[in-house]
Scaffold this active site. Structure first.
Site, mmCIF file in Angstrom:
data_model
loop_
_atom_site.group_PDB
_atom_site.id
_atom_site.type_symbol
_atom_site.label_atom_id
_atom_site.label_comp_id
_atom_site.label_asym_id
_atom_site.label_seq_id
_atom_site.Cartn_x
_atom_site.Cartn_y
_atom_site.Cartn_z
ATOM 1 N N ASP A 45 0.949 -1.157 -0.004
ATOM 2 C CA ASP A 45 -0.075 -0.109 0.144
ATOM 3 C C ASP A 45 0.941 1.251 0.056
ATOM 4 O O ASP A 45 1.430 1.492 0.942
ATOM 5 C CB ASP A 45 -0.950 0.154 1.220
ATOM 6 C CG ASP A 45 -1.665 1.519 1.322
ATOM 7 O OD1 ASP A 45 -2.528 1.528 0.522
ATOM 8 O OD2 ASP A 45 -1.345 1.988 2.134
ATOM 9 N N TYR A 50 2.845 10.011 -0.965
ATOM 10 C CA TYR A 50 4.004 9.583 -0.039
ATOM 11 C C TYR A 50 5.283 9.631 -0.696
ATOM 12 O O TYR A 50 6.652 9.501 -0.080
ATOM 13 C CB TYR A 50 4.089 8.098 0.258
ATOM 14 C CG TYR A 50 2.749 7.595 0.947
ATOM 15 C CD1 TYR A 50 1.932 8.450 1.464
ATOM 16 C CD2 TYR A 50 2.387 6.116 1.115
ATOM 17 C CE1 TYR A 50 0.719 7.996 2.161
ATOM 18 C CE2 TYR A 50 1.243 5.859 1.865
ATOM 19 C CZ TYR A 50 0.636 6.755 2.466
ATOM 20 O OH TYR A 50 -0.540 6.327 3.274
ATOM 21 N N LYS A 75 -2.937 5.665 -3.915
ATOM 22 C CA LYS A 75 -4.046 6.563 -3.720
ATOM 23 C C LYS A 75 -3.732 7.813 -4.588
ATOM 24 O O LYS A 75 -2.677 8.147 -4.719
ATOM 25 C CB LYS A 75 -3.929 6.878 -2.396
ATOM 26 C CG LYS A 75 -3.835 5.698 -1.356
ATOM 27 C CD LYS A 75 -3.970 6.065 -0.066
ATOM 28 C CE LYS A 75 -3.475 4.869 1.010
ATOM 29 N NZ LYS A 75 -2.073 4.826 1.201
ATOM 30 N N HIS A 108 -7.435 9.326 -1.704
ATOM 31 C CA HIS A 108 -6.975 9.452 -0.468
ATOM 32 C C HIS A 108 -7.606 9.893 0.684
ATOM 33 O O HIS A 108 -7.566 9.636 1.704
ATOM 34 C CB HIS A 108 -5.619 10.204 -0.609
ATOM 35 C CG HIS A 108 -4.286 9.682 0.289
ATOM 36 N ND1 HIS A 108 -2.972 9.617 -0.028
ATOM 37 C CD2 HIS A 108 -4.554 9.480 1.755
ATOM 38 C CE1 HIS A 108 -2.090 9.480 1.038
ATOM 39 N NE2 HIS A 108 -3.282 9.200 2.208
#
Ligand code: NDP
Length: 294
Positions: A45, A50, A75, A108
């Protein structure tokens, strides 16, 4: 041994236990994911926000595993919401991950102040699903009102809602809503990572005497007990670590069972206090950073 899977509402099988990489620095991501894949995790994930999708992709391609043995989840960030923007965001993520098809693509956050853009983004996910570019679609951090507004217009019921769930914040009402619609509850911070550094919690879940007591009686760690509690209650879990010993520890959760009394004792630890940001407070002004093209 293959990890147990959860059947999503469109029939796709998703490994119940995945590996999270939030706050894993880009330069450490390939090594962490490679270690997870070596240990046996098959579900990763990540997220555009990120900044480490490229590192995930490198570990996937170096692993020697076939694409159909891997389950890749990422996401879309709020700055890429809107129909066309989200279609383009898929291309950015797929390019960084080095794959043509994403197994599970989720939004997200809801963007309550611009919900039309959120809905436009979801329509793009539906398009990507229809075109076979993604195998399943879902959302994250949607609270009941967001989910209800989405369900009024969606053609495809989200397969998952990835939300904060750990013993100190359980969101039972939202989980019940998921169950009514066949949406898998995917727990972020499943071992309570967010409680380790939030002043709102007087202790971390890892130090909780009830959890430690249960852990002691099974010869397991507090983290393993929290993951087991979630798995036995039907949730998907995606614990994060950059340390090989913990990566292995968090995977060793399929060789013991918690009793009904033990599950209830952990249920009773809910403080109803979230560790993460309130989804209602997420705005483009505050959080709308740009996701790079490459
Ligand atoms: P976790 O509950 O997975 O906890 C991670 C923290 O626990 C890290 O500090 C890690 O440190 C430490 N840790 C890991 N394993 C152990 C262990 N066995 N014993 C003791 N400490 C341990 O929290 P996360 O916030 O990382 O959530 C998991 C995943 O969920 C994320 O990585 C991300 O993929 C996703 N997520 C999604 C969000 C969303 O908004 N949709 C928000 C937050 C997370 P170390 O690495 O040093 O081992």
């Amino acid at each position: 041994m293959p990890t147990p899977t959860l059947r999503l509402n469109n029939g796709v099988a998703m490994p119940t236990l995945g590996f999270g990489v939030f706050q894993t620095p880009p330069e450490e991501t390939t090594a962490a994911v490679a270690e997870a894949l070596r240990v046996g995790y098959r579900h990763i994930d990540t997220a555009a926000a990120y900044g480490n999708e490229r590192g995930v992709g490198e570990a996937l391609s170096q692993s020697g595993l076939r694409r159909d043995e891997l389950f890749v989840e990422t996401k879309i960030w709020i700055s890429d919401y809107g129909y066309d923007e989200t279609l383009h965001s898929f291309d950015k993520s797929a390019g960084k991950l080095g794959i043509d098809q994403i197994d599970l693509l989720i939004l997200h956050q809801p963007l309550p102040s611009a919900f039309e853009r959120t809905l436009g983004a979801y329509r793009a996910l539906e398009r990507l699903l229809a075109d076979g570019r993604v195998r399943a679609i879902g959302v994250s951090n949607f609270m009941p009102p967001h989910l209800e507004r989405l369900l009024e217009v969606a053609q495809v019921v989200p397969a998952v809602n990835q939300i904060e769930v750990h013993p100190y914040f359980q969101q039972r009402q939202l989980q019940a809503l998921h169950a009514r619609h066949g949406i898998v509850t995917q727990a972020w911070a499943p071992i309570g990572g967010i409680t380790f550094y939030r002043p709102g919690f007087s202790k971390s879940t890892l130090e909780d005497p009830v959890i430690l007591g249960i852990a002691g009686s099974h010869g397991k760690s507090a983290a393993q007990v929290m993951l087991r509690w979630a798995i036995q209650q039907g949730r998907s879990v995606i614990p994060k670590s950059v340390r090989p010993a913990r990566i292995a520890e968090n995977f060793a959760v399929f060789d013991f069972d918690l009793s009904a009394d033990e599950l209830s004792a952990i249920d009773a630890l809910d403080t109803t206090q979230r560790g993460g940001p309130n989804p209602e407070d997420v705005t483009l002004e505050k959080f709308g950073r740009v996701i790079p093209e490459a």
